[in-house]
Enzyme design. Structure first.
Site, PDB file in Angstrom:
ATOM      1  N   ASP A  94       0.871  -1.174   0.000  1.00  0.00           N
ATOM      2  CA  ASP A  94       0.000   0.000   0.000  1.00  0.00           C
ATOM      3  C   ASP A  94       0.910   1.226   0.000  1.00  0.00           C
ATOM      4  O   ASP A  94       2.139   1.108   0.000  1.00  0.00           O
ATOM      5  CB  ASP A  94      -0.948  -0.033   1.195  1.00  0.00           C
ATOM      6  N   SER A  95       0.327   2.407   0.003  1.00  0.00           N
ATOM      7  CA  SER A  95       1.140   3.613  -0.156  1.00  0.00           C
ATOM      8  C   SER A  95       1.439   4.290   1.167  1.00  0.00           C
ATOM      9  O   SER A  95       2.126   5.303   1.200  1.00  0.00           O
ATOM     10  CB  SER A  95       0.380   4.608  -1.022  1.00  0.00           C
ATOM     11  N   GLY A  97      -0.744   5.844   2.770  1.00  0.00           N
ATOM     12  CA  GLY A  97      -1.748   6.906   2.933  1.00  0.00           C
ATOM     13  C   GLY A  97      -2.728   6.575   4.041  1.00  0.00           C
ATOM     14  O   GLY A  97      -2.971   7.401   4.927  1.00  0.00           O
ATOM     15  N   PHE A  98      -3.242   5.382   4.010  1.00  0.00           N
ATOM     16  CA  PHE A  98      -4.262   5.001   4.993  1.00  0.00           C
ATOM     17  C   PHE A  98      -3.738   5.147   6.420  1.00  0.00           C
ATOM     18  O   PHE A  98      -4.417   5.702   7.285  1.00  0.00           O
ATOM     19  CB  PHE A  98      -4.729   3.564   4.735  1.00  0.00           C
ATOM     20  N   GLN A 196     -11.071   7.018  -5.473  1.00  0.00           N
ATOM     21  CA  GLN A 196     -11.641   7.477  -4.205  1.00  0.00           C
ATOM     22  C   GLN A 196     -12.989   8.149  -4.499  1.00  0.00           C
ATOM     23  O   GLN A 196     -13.564   7.892  -5.551  1.00  0.00           O
ATOM     24  CB  GLN A 196     -10.672   8.434  -3.495  1.00  0.00           C
ATOM     25  N   ASP A 273      -7.740  -7.535   0.231  1.00  0.00           N
ATOM     26  CA  ASP A 273      -6.887  -7.703   1.407  1.00  0.00           C
ATOM     27  C   ASP A 273      -7.698  -7.249   2.598  1.00  0.00           C
ATOM     28  O   ASP A 273      -8.608  -6.415   2.468  1.00  0.00           O
ATOM     29  CB  ASP A 273      -5.619  -6.838   1.320  1.00  0.00           C
TER      30      ASP A 273
END
Lengths: 378, 378
Positions: A94-95, A97-98, A196, A273
């Site tokens: 993932d990046s 960000g979350f 998004q 995921d």
């Protein structure tokens, strides 16, 4: 070699599909579930159990966590995450960000990027789209996710619209940086953009069209399963999947329960995921083909039957419900390990079953039988 | 079939011996180390790792813990501990004495037995020699330990002398109850008496003679490694082993470091148990053939070599020091599992090596080379 997707079967009655994603670390048969390996380790699971018992075809690493620990210097010295953790099948990162946007109060967001403080030692860090691309290059996963803003599920329209604009600006910057840089370890890396738009139909449409226009090797849907009603989530997935290219894999981020996964497969999602199988496994909540079990419930104290009579994993063939109940009650480490392996093996079994039923042509009937069973509390 | 012991080799230069203990659950090659499975689970270790990777030939269960959880009713319903936890090789249970007498302030000792409160819920319980024999029959281990008082290591002579008398009275009561009762599950159970006497030579001699007179199938030495200097411990072992019958296995309870084990083997001990490999493994302290490692030390952060180059277990062949360091720093469950498996496999490797050197006739030379290496801090 670039990541490619062979779409093998389209279910005639739903939007479900079966396919194969080809990567330099091997093939992924879709629909697929990706166990979460936050810091490069799937919690409580030995590598050989992940490979041979759970049969994970791809796992996920968290950029935020890996950046903080062990850090890119160690990952580069190791020759990338595959060499570092020993998992030689495909990986996705993932990046960050979350995680970064979950650090409310210890992060500052601006157009350039996001400043945040480490949850470990309070040290200051800055993530921009360019920085995140560089970090994901250092980690070396087969699939890199774009850096996006993840607004809260309850974001009002104005906030959601501004956030989406930022995410789209950041996506262009991610793509530029990605194209300017090379993989560090001799194998191909893909960049997946993320749709998004919260639960606003017009924003989701705009975002899906923007993302689709980038012609990426695969695409993701983010910002769902963050508190909205399940039928709204399904509505958004259907809307977005109507726009995203059919010949590229679609990844629904962070979802979900077994029933959520089957419904999303029927809406055309290929990759999933979620921390649920491992987190719930550590918390004595087991998923089985007959429903869910709370293993702390004393009703299992003298039940010497297997954890799941249809369970495919080693732990299902080895331990009884009574023994596992005892291990949870006694707060034994082994309970967390057994629960995690069982749940992950169940999730992987479930997506393999879904794939088999898509190929056999009876996916919808099977799914409609399974969903109420999976949601039952035993 | 009664438990029997074939003494195969006596080292000509030390008192070390190699033998085989025959039980209804299979053979145990001595000298042997027994992993501790407190509540019926060796902490952090899957059953197949215990069987195939660590190669445990016998494990230990704690009567106190098993009595409280899952309790004898569940163990009886399961058909005994072997059926309950799935380990089908020999098992041994301690008598609960050590745990009960550690509950200072929440237990009352008298000639009849010991009243104590559960550390879990404060409920009142009473252990007497007869009660403990009945519980150990319900658990169903191949080897049952007698119920003894474990005085503190610093006990003054008068206390130690009274305590020893109580332990001897209780031993007779244990033997009577044991002889009046039958195994519950169709296989033989042995009762091992325990030599006590703190670090007082006359008490140890008296106790060893008393225990030897019982002609048990095996004998144990308790009350050591509780704070006394190591050379005093070795002195007591030598003294006691000079009295205990040579043709029966000798079990040194709760000892110890790898160096302690080699020294005690050279003094004629055949069986060991200790929580050290698993407890230290959970705490990032690893034992290797080259010395001990603190895996939290940042010196391992970029060391991509195996945990132990001579390590025999799966984890040694799978993970690097750098990765394991990262897992401990990140407080990952997997670190505890890897550390526990590595350490147990190392302990089992060490006793197999000791046995091979006894048989080869060069045990003393090997031991004298190994002891300083094992104690080194890497």
């Amino acid at each position: 070699m670039p990541l490619t997707f062979d779409l093998q079967h389209n279910d005639p009655q739903t939007s479900a599909r079966a396919g194969v994603i080809h990567t330099d670390h091997g093939d992924i048969h879709t629909p697929i579930f990706m166990p979460v390996g936050t810091v490069g380790s799937v919690k409580g699971v030995q590598l050989r159990d992940l490979n041979d018992d759970i049969n994970a075809e791809i796992i996920l690493g968290n950029t935020y966590h890996l950046y903080l620990r062990p850090g890119t210097a160690t990952l580069e010295a190791a020759g990338g995450l595959h060499k570092f953790n020993g998992f030689d099948r495909p990986m996705l990162t993932d990046s960050g960000g979350f995680q970064v946007f979950s650090l409310t109060g210890i992060r500052k967001l601006r157009e350039e990027g996001c400043e945040f403080r480490s949850h470990i030692d309070g040290s200051k860090h800055f993530f921009s789209p360019e920085r995140v691309m560089d970090i994901e290059r250092s980690i070396g996963a087969d699939i890199m996710m774009a850096f996006d803003e993840c607004p809260p599920g309850t974001a009002p329209y104005d906030y959601a619209r501004k956030s989406l604009q930022l995410t789209h600006n950041w996506l262009d910057r991610c793509i530029n940086r990605f194209n300017e840089t090379q993989p560090r370890y001799g194998y191909h890396q893909s960049l997946f953009p993320i749709v998004q738009g919260c639960t606003y139909r017009d924003l989701r449409i705009e975002s899906a069209e923007f993302v689709a226009s980038k012609n990426a090797e695969g695409n993701a849907i983010g910002g769902l399963a963050v508190g909205e009603p399940t039928d709204v989530m399904y509505e958004m997935i259907e809307l977005v999947n109507g726009i995203l290219p059919k010949d590229r894999p679609r990844y629904l981020m962070g979802v979900g329960t077994p029933a959520n996964i089957l419904e999303a497969i029927s809406l055309g999602v290929d990759m999933f995921d979620c921390v649920m199988p491992t987190r719930n496994g550590r918390n004595a909540m087991l998923f089985t083909s007959e429903g869910t079990l709370n293993m702390r419930n004393s009703k299992w104290a003298n039940d010497f039957s297997p954890i799941d009579p249809y369970g495919t994993s080693y732990v299902d063939q080895t331990y009884t419900r009574a023994y596992l109940h005892h291990l949870y009650k006694s707060q034994e480490l082994l309970a967390l390990q057994i629960g995690s392996i069982h749940n992950l093996a169940f999730y992987l079994w479930l997506v393999r079953q879904a794939r088999a039923h898509i190929i056999a042509g009876d996916f919808r009937t099977w799914k409609e039988q399974m969903v109420p069973v999976l949601s039952r509390r035993l």
